[in-house]
Design a protein around this motif. Structure first.
Motif, PDB file in Angstrom:
ATOM      1  N   ALA A  61       0.852  -1.188   0.000  1.00 20.89           N
ATOM      2  CA  ALA A  61       0.000   0.000   0.000  1.00 20.89           C
ATOM      3  C   ALA A  61       0.887   1.236   0.000  1.00 20.89           C
ATOM      4  CB  ALA A  61      -0.927   0.027   1.203  1.00 20.89           C
ATOM      5  N   GLU A  62       0.436   2.235  -0.682  1.00 23.30           N
ATOM      6  CA  GLU A  62       1.166   3.506  -0.770  1.00 23.30           C
ATOM      7  C   GLU A  62       0.176   4.637  -0.609  1.00 23.30           C
ATOM      8  OE1 GLU A  62       3.535   3.746  -4.302  1.00 23.30           O
ATOM      9  OE2 GLU A  62       3.749   5.919  -4.163  1.00 23.30           O
ATOM     10  N   TYR A  63       0.590   5.702   0.066  1.00 23.37           N
ATOM     11  CA  TYR A  63      -0.309   6.808   0.359  1.00 23.37           C
ATOM     12  C   TYR A  63       0.329   8.148   0.026  1.00 23.37           C
ATOM     13  CZ  TYR A  63      -2.660   3.230   3.137  1.00 23.37           C
ATOM     14  OH  TYR A  63      -3.300   2.092   3.546  1.00 23.37           O
ATOM     15  N   ALA A  64      -0.516   9.093  -0.301  1.00 20.84           N
ATOM     16  CA  ALA A  64      -0.064  10.471  -0.409  1.00 20.84           C
ATOM     17  C   ALA A  64       0.301  10.970   0.980  1.00 20.84           C
ATOM     18  CB  ALA A  64      -1.167  11.343  -1.003  1.00 20.84           C
ATOM     19  N   ASP A  65       1.274  11.852   1.049  1.00 23.96           N
ATOM     20  CA  ASP A  65       1.715  12.376   2.350  1.00 23.96           C
ATOM     21  C   ASP A  65       0.563  13.031   3.109  1.00 23.96           C
ATOM     22  OD1 ASP A  65       5.032  13.453   1.229  1.00 23.96           O
ATOM     23  OD2 ASP A  65       4.287  11.507   1.897  1.00 23.96           O
ATOM     24  N   SER A  66      -0.347  13.644   2.387  1.00 23.75           N
ATOM     25  CA  SER A  66      -1.430  14.388   3.022  1.00 23.75           C
ATOM     26  C   SER A  66      -2.426  13.491   3.744  1.00 23.75           C
ATOM     27  CB  SER A  66      -2.167  15.232   1.987  1.00 23.75           C
ATOM     28  OG  SER A  66      -2.696  14.409   0.962  1.00 23.75           O
ATOM     29  N   VAL A  67      -2.420  12.193   3.454  1.00 19.35           N
ATOM     30  CA  VAL A  67      -3.398  11.298   4.080  1.00 19.35           C
ATOM     31  C   VAL A  67      -2.749  10.198   4.917  1.00 19.35           C
ATOM     32  CG1 VAL A  67      -4.978  11.736   2.164  1.00 19.35           C
ATOM     33  CG2 VAL A  67      -3.594   9.643   2.170  1.00 19.35           C
ATOM     34  N   LYS A  68      -1.436  10.116   4.927  1.00 20.12           N
ATOM     35  CA  LYS A  68      -0.744   9.079   5.696  1.00 20.12           C
ATOM     36  C   LYS A  68      -1.141   9.147   7.161  1.00 20.12           C
ATOM     37  CE  LYS A  68       3.440   8.335   2.973  1.00 20.12           C
ATOM     38  NZ  LYS A  68       4.897   8.576   2.870  1.00 20.12           N
ATOM     39  N   GLY A  69      -1.432   7.979   7.706  1.00 14.25           N
ATOM     40  CA  GLY A  69      -1.819   7.904   9.107  1.00 14.25           C
ATOM     41  C   GLY A  69      -3.299   8.148   9.351  1.00 14.25           C
ATOM     42  N   ARG A  70      -4.005   8.640   8.334  1.00 14.01           N
ATOM     43  CA  ARG A  70      -5.437   8.896   8.483  1.00 14.01           C
ATOM     44  C   ARG A  70      -6.282   7.994   7.579  1.00 14.01           C
ATOM     45  NH1 ARG A  70      -7.546  13.610   6.996  1.00 14.01           N
ATOM     46  NH2 ARG A  70      -5.977  14.043   5.372  1.00 14.01           N
ATOM     47  N   PHE A  71      -5.775   7.673   6.406  1.00 13.53           N
ATOM     48  CA  PHE A  71      -6.504   6.855   5.441  1.00 13.53           C
ATOM     49  C   PHE A  71      -5.867   5.468   5.343  1.00 13.53           C
ATOM     50  CE2 PHE A  71      -8.240  10.468   2.504  1.00 13.53           C
ATOM     51  CZ  PHE A  71      -8.730  11.122   3.625  1.00 13.53           C
ATOM     52  N   THR A  72      -6.707   4.471   5.107  1.00 11.29           N
ATOM     53  CA  THR A  72      -6.214   3.105   4.931  1.00 11.29           C
ATOM     54  C   THR A  72      -6.905   2.479   3.728  1.00 11.29           C
ATOM     55  OG1 THR A  72      -5.866   2.850   7.311  1.00 11.29           O
ATOM     56  CG2 THR A  72      -5.897   0.847   5.983  1.00 11.29           C
ATOM     57  N   ILE A  73      -6.109   1.959   2.807  1.00 11.14           N
ATOM     58  CA  ILE A  73      -6.665   1.249   1.662  1.00 11.14           C
ATOM     59  C   ILE A  73      -6.627  -0.240   1.960  1.00 11.14           C
ATOM     60  CG2 ILE A  73      -4.443   1.114   0.441  1.00 11.14           C
ATOM     61  CD1 ILE A  73      -6.040   1.521  -2.188  1.00 11.14           C
ATOM     62  N   SER A  74      -7.695  -0.933   1.586  1.00 14.84           N
ATOM     63  CA  SER A  74      -7.748  -2.368   1.800  1.00 14.84           C
ATOM     64  C   SER A  74      -8.573  -2.999   0.695  1.00 14.84           C
ATOM     65  CB  SER A  74      -8.358  -2.702   3.172  1.00 14.84           C
ATOM     66  OG  SER A  74      -9.694  -2.232   3.260  1.00 14.84           O
ATOM     67  N   ARG A  75      -8.560  -4.317   0.645  1.00 13.20           N
ATOM     68  CA  ARG A  75      -9.328  -5.002  -0.389  1.00 13.20           C
ATOM     69  C   ARG A  75      -9.947  -6.267   0.172  1.00 13.20           C
ATOM     70  NH1 ARG A  75      -5.805  -9.033  -1.328  1.00 13.20           N
ATOM     71  NH2 ARG A  75      -3.571  -8.550  -1.412  1.00 13.20           N
ATOM     72  N   ASP A  76     -11.045  -6.656  -0.457  1.00 11.88           N
ATOM     73  CA  ASP A  76     -11.717  -7.906  -0.143  1.00 11.88           C
ATOM     74  C   ASP A  76     -11.817  -8.680  -1.454  1.00 11.88           C
ATOM     75  OD1 ASP A  76     -13.566  -9.974   0.309  1.00 11.88           O
ATOM     76  OD2 ASP A  76     -14.593  -8.824   1.866  1.00 11.88           O
ATOM     77  N   ASN A  77     -10.945  -9.660  -1.600  1.00 12.63           N
ATOM     78  CA  ASN A  77     -10.907 -10.397  -2.871  1.00 12.63           C
ATOM     79  C   ASN A  77     -12.221 -11.116  -3.158  1.00 12.63           C
ATOM     80  OD1 ASN A  77      -8.254  -9.567  -2.523  1.00 12.63           O
ATOM     81  ND2 ASN A  77      -7.409 -11.413  -3.459  1.00 12.63           N
ATOM     82  N   ALA A  78     -12.825 -11.642  -2.117  1.00 12.85           N
ATOM     83  CA  ALA A  78     -14.061 -12.397  -2.313  1.00 12.85           C
ATOM     84  C   ALA A  78     -15.180 -11.505  -2.842  1.00 12.85           C
ATOM     85  CB  ALA A  78     -14.483 -13.047  -1.002  1.00 12.85           C
ATOM     86  N   LYS A  79     -15.142 -10.228  -2.468  1.00 12.24           N
ATOM     87  CA  LYS A  79     -16.178  -9.297  -2.901  1.00 12.24           C
ATOM     88  C   LYS A  79     -15.721  -8.442  -4.084  1.00 12.24           C
ATOM     89  CE  LYS A  79     -18.382  -8.888   1.641  1.00 12.24           C
ATOM     90  NZ  LYS A  79     -18.809  -7.968   2.715  1.00 12.24           N
ATOM     91  N   ASN A  80     -14.502  -8.676  -4.560  1.00 16.84           N
ATOM     92  CA  ASN A  80     -13.979  -7.873  -5.667  1.00 16.84           C
ATOM     93  C   ASN A  80     -14.083  -6.375  -5.360  1.00 16.84           C
ATOM     94  OD1 ASN A  80     -12.874  -9.475  -7.680  1.00 16.84           O
ATOM     95  ND2 ASN A  80     -14.226  -8.701  -9.260  1.00 16.84           N
ATOM     96  N   THR A  81     -13.733  -6.009  -4.154  1.00 12.00           N
ATOM     97  CA  THR A  81     -13.954  -4.649  -3.692  1.00 12.00           C
ATOM     98  C   THR A  81     -12.705  -4.096  -3.016  1.00 12.00           C
ATOM     99  OG1 THR A  81     -16.318  -5.037  -3.388  1.00 12.00           O
ATOM    100  CG2 THR A  81     -15.377  -3.176  -2.206  1.00 12.00           C
ATOM    101  N   VAL A  82     -12.443  -2.838  -3.286  1.00 15.63           N
ATOM    102  CA  VAL A  82     -11.376  -2.100  -2.616  1.00 15.63           C
ATOM    103  C   VAL A  82     -12.023  -1.014  -1.762  1.00 15.63           C
ATOM    104  CG1 VAL A  82      -9.402  -0.575  -2.954  1.00 15.63           C
ATOM    105  CG2 VAL A  82      -9.696  -2.560  -4.416  1.00 15.63           C
ATOM    106  N   TYR A  83     -11.460  -0.798  -0.591  1.00 11.48           N
ATOM    107  CA  TYR A  83     -12.018   0.178   0.335  1.00 11.48           C
ATOM    108  C   TYR A  83     -11.004   1.290   0.617  1.00 11.48           C
ATOM    109  CZ  TYR A  83     -15.180  -3.716   1.260  1.00 11.48           C
ATOM    110  OH  TYR A  83     -16.068  -4.742   1.128  1.00 11.48           O
ATOM    111  N   LEU A  84     -11.532   2.429   1.015  1.00 11.25           N
ATOM    112  CA  LEU A  84     -10.693   3.502   1.527  1.00 11.25           C
ATOM    113  C   LEU A  84     -11.323   3.969   2.831  1.00 11.25           C
ATOM    114  CD1 LEU A  84      -8.177   5.273   0.928  1.00 11.25           C
ATOM    115  CD2 LEU A  84      -9.780   7.008   0.060  1.00 11.25           C
ATOM    116  N   GLN A  85     -10.711   3.575   3.940  1.00 12.11           N
ATOM    117  CA  GLN A  85     -11.167   4.022   5.249  1.00 12.11           C
ATOM    118  C   GLN A  85     -10.520   5.362   5.532  1.00 12.11           C
ATOM    119  OE1 GLN A  85     -13.360   2.452   7.658  1.00 12.11           O
ATOM    120  NE2 GLN A  85     -13.204   4.550   8.415  1.00 12.11           N
TER     121      GLN A  85
END
Length: 122
Positions: A61-85
């Motif tokens: 995972a890689e993040y822009a400096d402006s969102v590091k520590g606040r945003f988290t990208i994740s994925r659910d392969n079974a649901k074919n879905t990517v999330y941004l918390q």
């Protein structure tokens, strides 16, 4: 052809949280990059976060400096879905958020969703 549909945007107060979802229809090939970008009014689209689609439980995972520590990208392969918390949201995070993916063999993001609006009030 993969299609991406974002959801989860909305209006939230500063300091609040939102989780964006990006549901993909069609096959996402292992090694494809899945990313989030955003575009605020009057500004150019900017990178937010990216990950690599794979079967591994621990993933890149890689993040822009402006969102590091606040945003988290994740994925659910079974649901074919990517999330941004998104946590600790700021008014500067207000933008249309886009999900994007690279098609097989592509080095550039060439598949884009329609976007979802995130508005953070102060």
């Amino acid at each position: 052809q993969v299609q991406l549909v974002e959801s989860g945007g909305g209006l939230v107060q500063a300091g609040g949280s939102l989780r964006l979802s990006c549901a993909a229809s069609g096959r996402i090939f292992s090694g494809s990059r899945m990313g989030w970008f955003r575009q605020a009014p009057g500004k150019e689209r900017e990178f937010v976060a990216t990950t690599v689609w794979s079967g591994a439980s621990v993933y890149y995972a890689e993040y822009a400096d402006s969102v590091k520590g606040r945003f988290t990208i994740s994925r659910d392969n079974a649901k074919n879905t990517v999330y941004l918390q998104m946590k600790a949201l700021k008014p500067d995070d207000t933008a249309v958020y886009y999900c994007a993916a690279t098609s097989q063999g592509s080095r550039e993001y060439d598949i884009w969703g329609q976007g979802t609006q995130v508005t953070v009030s102060s």
